[in-house]
Design a protein around this motif. Structure first.
Motif, PDB file in Angstrom:
ATOM      1  N   LEU A   1       2.878  -6.520  -0.946  1.00 58.67           N
ATOM      2  CA  LEU A   1       1.672  -5.691  -0.965  1.00 58.67           C
ATOM      3  C   LEU A   1       0.419  -6.559  -0.853  1.00 58.67           C
ATOM      4  O   LEU A   1      -0.518  -6.227  -0.108  1.00 58.67           O
ATOM      5  CB  LEU A   1       1.640  -4.872  -2.256  1.00 58.67           C
ATOM      6  CG  LEU A   1       0.548  -3.814  -2.382  1.00 58.67           C
ATOM      7  CD1 LEU A   1       0.768  -2.697  -1.364  1.00 58.67           C
ATOM      8  CD2 LEU A   1       0.534  -3.234  -3.795  1.00 58.67           C
ATOM      9  N   ALA A   2       0.402  -7.678  -1.557  1.00 54.82           N
ATOM     10  CA  ALA A   2      -0.750  -8.581  -1.514  1.00 54.82           C
ATOM     11  C   ALA A   2      -0.938  -9.180  -0.124  1.00 54.82           C
ATOM     12  O   ALA A   2      -2.072  -9.419   0.315  1.00 54.82           O
ATOM     13  CB  ALA A   2      -0.577  -9.685  -2.559  1.00 54.82           C
ATOM     14  N   ARG A   3       0.162  -9.424   0.592  1.00 52.87           N
ATOM     15  CA  ARG A   3       0.082  -9.995   1.942  1.00 52.87           C
ATOM     16  C   ARG A   3      -0.248  -8.956   3.005  1.00 52.87           C
ATOM     17  O   ARG A   3      -0.475  -9.297   4.160  1.00 52.87           O
ATOM     18  CB  ARG A   3       1.412 -10.663   2.312  1.00 52.87           C
ATOM     19  CG  ARG A   3       1.813 -11.843   1.455  1.00 52.87           C
ATOM     20  CD  ARG A   3       3.000 -12.583   2.071  1.00 52.87           C
ATOM     21  NE  ARG A   3       4.140 -11.702   2.316  1.00 52.87           N
ATOM     22  CZ  ARG A   3       5.110 -11.457   1.430  1.00 52.87           C
ATOM     23  NH1 ARG A   3       5.034 -12.004   0.212  1.00 52.87           N
ATOM     24  NH2 ARG A   3       6.118 -10.677   1.726  1.00 52.87           N
ATOM     25  N   GLY A   4      -0.208  -7.692   2.611  1.00 51.25           N
ATOM     26  CA  GLY A   4      -0.422  -6.642   3.593  1.00 51.25           C
ATOM     27  C   GLY A   4       0.834  -6.264   4.344  1.00 51.25           C
ATOM     28  O   GLY A   4       0.784  -5.512   5.323  1.00 51.25           O
ATOM     29  N   ALA A   5       1.983  -6.769   3.888  1.00 50.64           N
ATOM     30  CA  ALA A   5       3.250  -6.478   4.561  1.00 50.64           C
ATOM     31  C   ALA A   5       3.882  -5.181   4.065  1.00 50.64           C
ATOM     32  O   ALA A   5       4.900  -4.743   4.599  1.00 50.64           O
ATOM     33  CB  ALA A   5       4.219  -7.640   4.346  1.00 50.64           C
ATOM     34  N   LEU A   6       3.294  -4.577   3.039  1.00 50.21           N
ATOM     35  CA  LEU A   6       3.807  -3.336   2.472  1.00 50.21           C
ATOM     36  C   LEU A   6       2.654  -2.391   2.227  1.00 50.21           C
ATOM     37  O   LEU A   6       1.620  -2.780   1.666  1.00 50.21           O
ATOM     38  CB  LEU A   6       4.543  -3.622   1.159  1.00 50.21           C
ATOM     39  CG  LEU A   6       5.026  -2.427   0.344  1.00 50.21           C
ATOM     40  CD1 LEU A   6       6.111  -1.659   1.102  1.00 50.21           C
ATOM     41  CD2 LEU A   6       5.554  -2.868  -1.018  1.00 50.21           C
ATOM     42  N   LYS A   7       2.822  -1.146   2.647  1.00 49.10           N
ATOM     43  CA  LYS A   7       1.826  -0.114   2.385  1.00 49.10           C
ATOM     44  C   LYS A   7       2.480   1.003   1.583  1.00 49.10           C
ATOM     45  O   LYS A   7       3.535   1.500   1.960  1.00 49.10           O
ATOM     46  CB  LYS A   7       1.264   0.443   3.691  1.00 49.10           C
ATOM     47  CG  LYS A   7       0.322  -0.512   4.413  1.00 49.10           C
ATOM     48  CD  LYS A   7      -0.351   0.177   5.587  1.00 49.10           C
ATOM     49  CE  LYS A   7      -1.367  -0.747   6.248  1.00 49.10           C
ATOM     50  NZ  LYS A   7      -2.046  -0.072   7.387  1.00 49.10           N
ATOM     51  N   LEU A   8       1.835   1.385   0.495  1.00 52.09           N
ATOM     52  CA  LEU A   8       2.389   2.416  -0.367  1.00 52.09           C
ATOM     53  C   LEU A   8       2.073   3.799   0.169  1.00 52.09           C
ATOM     54  O   LEU A   8       1.094   4.000   0.895  1.00 52.09           O
ATOM     55  CB  LEU A   8       1.834   2.272  -1.784  1.00 52.09           C
ATOM     56  CG  LEU A   8       2.193   0.994  -2.537  1.00 52.09           C
ATOM     57  CD1 LEU A   8       1.587   1.019  -3.926  1.00 52.09           C
ATOM     58  CD2 LEU A   8       3.697   0.820  -2.607  1.00 52.09           C
ATOM     59  N   MET A   9       2.892   4.761  -0.216  1.00 55.46           N
ATOM     60  CA  MET A   9       2.624   6.151   0.107  1.00 55.46           C
ATOM     61  C   MET A   9       1.337   6.578  -0.594  1.00 55.46           C
ATOM     62  O   MET A   9       1.143   6.269  -1.774  1.00 55.46           O
ATOM     63  CB  MET A   9       3.802   7.018  -0.355  1.00 55.46           C
ATOM     64  CG  MET A   9       3.628   8.501  -0.101  1.00 55.46           C
ATOM     65  SD  MET A   9       5.083   9.459  -0.625  1.00 55.46           S
ATOM     66  CE  MET A   9       6.248   9.063   0.680  1.00 55.46           C
ATOM     67  N   PRO A  10       0.439   7.296   0.079  1.00 55.15           N
ATOM     68  CA  PRO A  10      -0.787   7.762  -0.568  1.00 55.15           C
ATOM     69  C   PRO A  10      -0.499   8.597  -1.814  1.00 55.15           C
ATOM     70  O   PRO A  10       0.529   9.278  -1.903  1.00 55.15           O
ATOM     71  CB  PRO A  10      -1.453   8.604   0.523  1.00 55.15           C
ATOM     72  CG  PRO A  10      -0.911   8.070   1.806  1.00 55.15           C
ATOM     73  CD  PRO A  10       0.500   7.655   1.501  1.00 55.15           C
ATOM     74  N   ASP A  11      -1.425   8.543  -2.764  1.00 56.50           N
ATOM     75  CA  ASP A  11      -1.219   9.206  -4.047  1.00 56.50           C
ATOM     76  C   ASP A  11      -0.955  10.704  -3.901  1.00 56.50           C
ATOM     77  O   ASP A  11      -0.115  11.268  -4.621  1.00 56.50           O
ATOM     78  CB  ASP A  11      -2.433   8.992  -4.957  1.00 56.50           C
ATOM     79  CG  ASP A  11      -2.539   7.562  -5.464  1.00 56.50           C
ATOM     80  OD1 ASP A  11      -1.553   6.816  -5.327  1.00 56.50           O
ATOM     81  OD2 ASP A  11      -3.602   7.208  -5.990  1.00 56.50           O
ATOM     82  N   ASP A  12      -1.678  11.374  -2.993  1.00 59.29           N
ATOM     83  CA  ASP A  12      -1.493  12.818  -2.862  1.00 59.29           C
ATOM     84  C   ASP A  12      -0.120  13.163  -2.317  1.00 59.29           C
ATOM     85  O   ASP A  12       0.489  14.167  -2.713  1.00 59.29           O
ATOM     86  CB  ASP A  12      -2.589  13.432  -1.992  1.00 59.29           C
ATOM     87  CG  ASP A  12      -2.630  12.852  -0.588  1.00 59.29           C
ATOM     88  OD1 ASP A  12      -2.114  11.730  -0.374  1.00 59.29           O
ATOM     89  OD2 ASP A  12      -3.193  13.517   0.309  1.00 59.29           O
ATOM     90  N   GLU A  13       0.421  12.307  -1.447  1.00 58.29           N
ATOM     91  CA  GLU A  13       1.769  12.539  -0.931  1.00 58.29           C
ATOM     92  C   GLU A  13       2.813  12.268  -2.016  1.00 58.29           C
ATOM     93  O   GLU A  13       3.824  12.978  -2.106  1.00 58.29           O
ATOM     94  CB  GLU A  13       2.025  11.664   0.298  1.00 58.29           C
ATOM     95  CG  GLU A  13       1.153  12.022   1.496  1.00 58.29           C
ATOM     96  CD  GLU A  13       1.441  11.147   2.701  1.00 58.29           C
ATOM     97  OE1 GLU A  13       2.555  10.583   2.782  1.00 58.29           O
ATOM     98  OE2 GLU A  13       0.544  11.020   3.556  1.00 58.29           O
ATOM     99  N   GLN A  14       2.580  11.243  -2.834  1.00 57.98           N
ATOM    100  CA  GLN A  14       3.480  10.994  -3.965  1.00 57.98           C
ATOM    101  C   GLN A  14       3.493  12.180  -4.923  1.00 57.98           C
ATOM    102  O   GLN A  14       4.558  12.599  -5.399  1.00 57.98           O
ATOM    103  CB  GLN A  14       3.053   9.733  -4.718  1.00 57.98           C
ATOM    104  CG  GLN A  14       3.284   8.439  -3.974  1.00 57.98           C
ATOM    105  CD  GLN A  14       3.133   7.230  -4.879  1.00 57.98           C
ATOM    106  OE1 GLN A  14       3.553   7.243  -6.029  1.00 57.98           O
ATOM    107  NE2 GLN A  14       2.534   6.167  -4.365  1.00 57.98           N
ATOM    108  N   ALA A  15       2.313  12.719  -5.196  1.00 52.22           N
ATOM    109  CA  ALA A  15       2.215  13.856  -6.110  1.00 52.22           C
ATOM    110  C   ALA A  15       2.953  15.068  -5.552  1.00 52.22           C
ATOM    111  O   ALA A  15       3.616  15.805  -6.296  1.00 52.22           O
ATOM    112  CB  ALA A  15       0.745  14.198  -6.359  1.00 52.22           C
ATOM    113  N   ALA A  16       2.862  15.265  -4.239  1.00 57.10           N
ATOM    114  CA  ALA A  16       3.560  16.399  -3.615  1.00 57.10           C
ATOM    115  C   ALA A  16       5.072  16.232  -3.735  1.00 57.10           C
ATOM    116  O   ALA A  16       5.797  17.205  -4.008  1.00 57.10           O
ATOM    117  CB  ALA A  16       3.146  16.523  -2.149  1.00 57.10           C
TER     118      ALA A  16
END
Length: 402
Positions: free
Chosen positions: A223-238
């Protein structure tokens, strides 16, 4: 009368119990999401490790740290966690359980859980663990999707996962398995399909965790290197909301934020933690909450496996620290743990855990606005977070403990 967070009336004061936790710190490989005390070693001297566990168990029993038979206490759950305890020789598990029975009284319905990976070699040992006394298996499946398993760094494939679940169902009366969702790129329909597949294989319990990035893990670095992007919070909540609906309809509602079970299928050992019961930790890095002459203390063993092993061989125990817990600190722990449960916190259990009245620690004038907002439910005997409240529990706790 106690009421669950969804408005269901329950009977009596929930049982807190007394747990024994046994930590096996070794894994075949380190998963990129894992921040547990787990280590990869080429060779393990199983006999030496078994002797150390038995020595520490004996030391704690002689020190009077187990359940007090004079107060009618008994061990209600034993949990072999890790790491990967299914790498442990079954005879080691048997020896630990035999020693626990010699030192303390075990309840007739003691739940004895062992965490396991689905690898074929480990699944082949399930029957031997059952013979050793294990009556519940918790399997780290994490996904039935092959791409997701590779992303998560798992050492098994989906076929092995299904075969391991079948082996567990044959070997022990109760079993559970874990899944991780809200993975990058995961869609609503793919999760719905995966969850329905899981329900076809499920016993009385499922653990469903959203992907979280813990410090000092492989994913944290990515994540720090930019090699991983998390699912947006609203999509996680859904996805979280969808999970609750599907599991409720399937008869395995959430009894805790990430854990779902049929009635009676809850993890009794984890309930010891969430209901602020007493538990003793054995093995590297294991934590405990114990009482000495009425005073609560937090214990922690040395984390590095070799350091713990050497200290046990020299002193009979691997304790790194034992810290007194004040009634206020214990009350805050009870709130943080108990509000994770759909049943919430029973006032009687709260006072037994910390010696303070729930109404004094959390005055009704503080909870009233949160009740009006639909985040809390309060009765004369219980305080519980609603489903909406559990979804924002960190913020809710900050308000309660301000």
């Amino acid at each position: 009368m106690p009421v669950s967070a969804e408005g269901t009336v329950t009977q009596g004061i929930p049982r807190r119990g007394f747990g024994l936790y046994v930590h096996w710190p070794f894994c075949v490989s380190k998963c990129p999401y894992c921040d547990f005390n787990s280590h990869v070693r080429e060779r393990i001297d199983a006999a030496r490790w078994q002797s150390a566990y038995l020595a520490e168990l004996s030391h704690y029993a002689e020190a009077g740290l187990g359940p007090d038979a004079q107060r009618g206490e008994e061990i209600t759950s034993v949990f072999f966690g890790g790491g990967t305890p299914s790498l442990m020789p079954p005879e080691t598990a048997a020896a630990i359980l035999d020693a626990a029975r010699r030192h303390w009284r075990l309840a007739a319905d003691t739940e004895i859980t062992l965490e396991a990976n689905p690898n074929s070699a480990e699944a082949a040992k399930f029957a031997a663990f059952a013979q050793a006394g294990v009556n519940r298996l918790s399997i780290g499946v994490q996904s039935f999707d092959e791409d997701a398993l590779r992303f998560l760094g798992r050492a098994h494939d989906a076929g092995e996962a299904r075969r391991a679940i079948a082996a567990a169902a044959k070997a022990v009366p109760r079993y559970s398995f874990d899944l991780i969702y809200a993975r990058p790129g995961q869609t609503t329909e793919s999760w719905r399909s995966e969850l329905r597949d899981a329900l076809r294989l499920a016993g009385d319990h499922l653990s469903l965790y959203t992907l979280t990035i813990e410090p000092n893990t492989g994913f944290a670095g990515a994540l720090a290197r930019g090699a991983l992007k998390l699912m947006p919070d609203d999509e996680q909540a859904a996805l979280y909301d969808l999970t609750q609906e599907i599991m409720q309809d399937a008869g395995l509602p959430a009894y805790e934020i990430s854990n779902h079970a049929k009635a009676g299928g809850e993890s009794r050992h984890n309930l010891v933690y969430w209901r602020s019961g007493e538990y003793l930790g054995l093995g590297p890095g294991a934590h405990g909450r114990i009482r000495r002459a009425g005073q609560w203390a937090a214990t922690q063993n040395r984390k590095k496996p070799e350091a713990w092993l050497e200290q046990v061989e020299q002193r009979g125990e691997g304790r790194e620290s034992e810290t007194a817990i004040s009634p206020r600190e214990r009350a805050e722990e009870a709130l943080m743990m108990g509000l994770r449960l759909s049943e919430g916190i029973h006032a009687g259990n709260f006072q037994a855990a910390c010696g303070l009245a729930l109404d004094d620690v959390v005055p009704r004038e503080r909870t009233a606005p949160l009740e009006a907002a639909g985040l809390l439910m309060r009765t004369p005997e219980t305080l519980a977070a609603t489903r909406a409240g559990r979804a924002v529990l960190d913020g809710l706790l900050a308000r309660l403990l301000a």
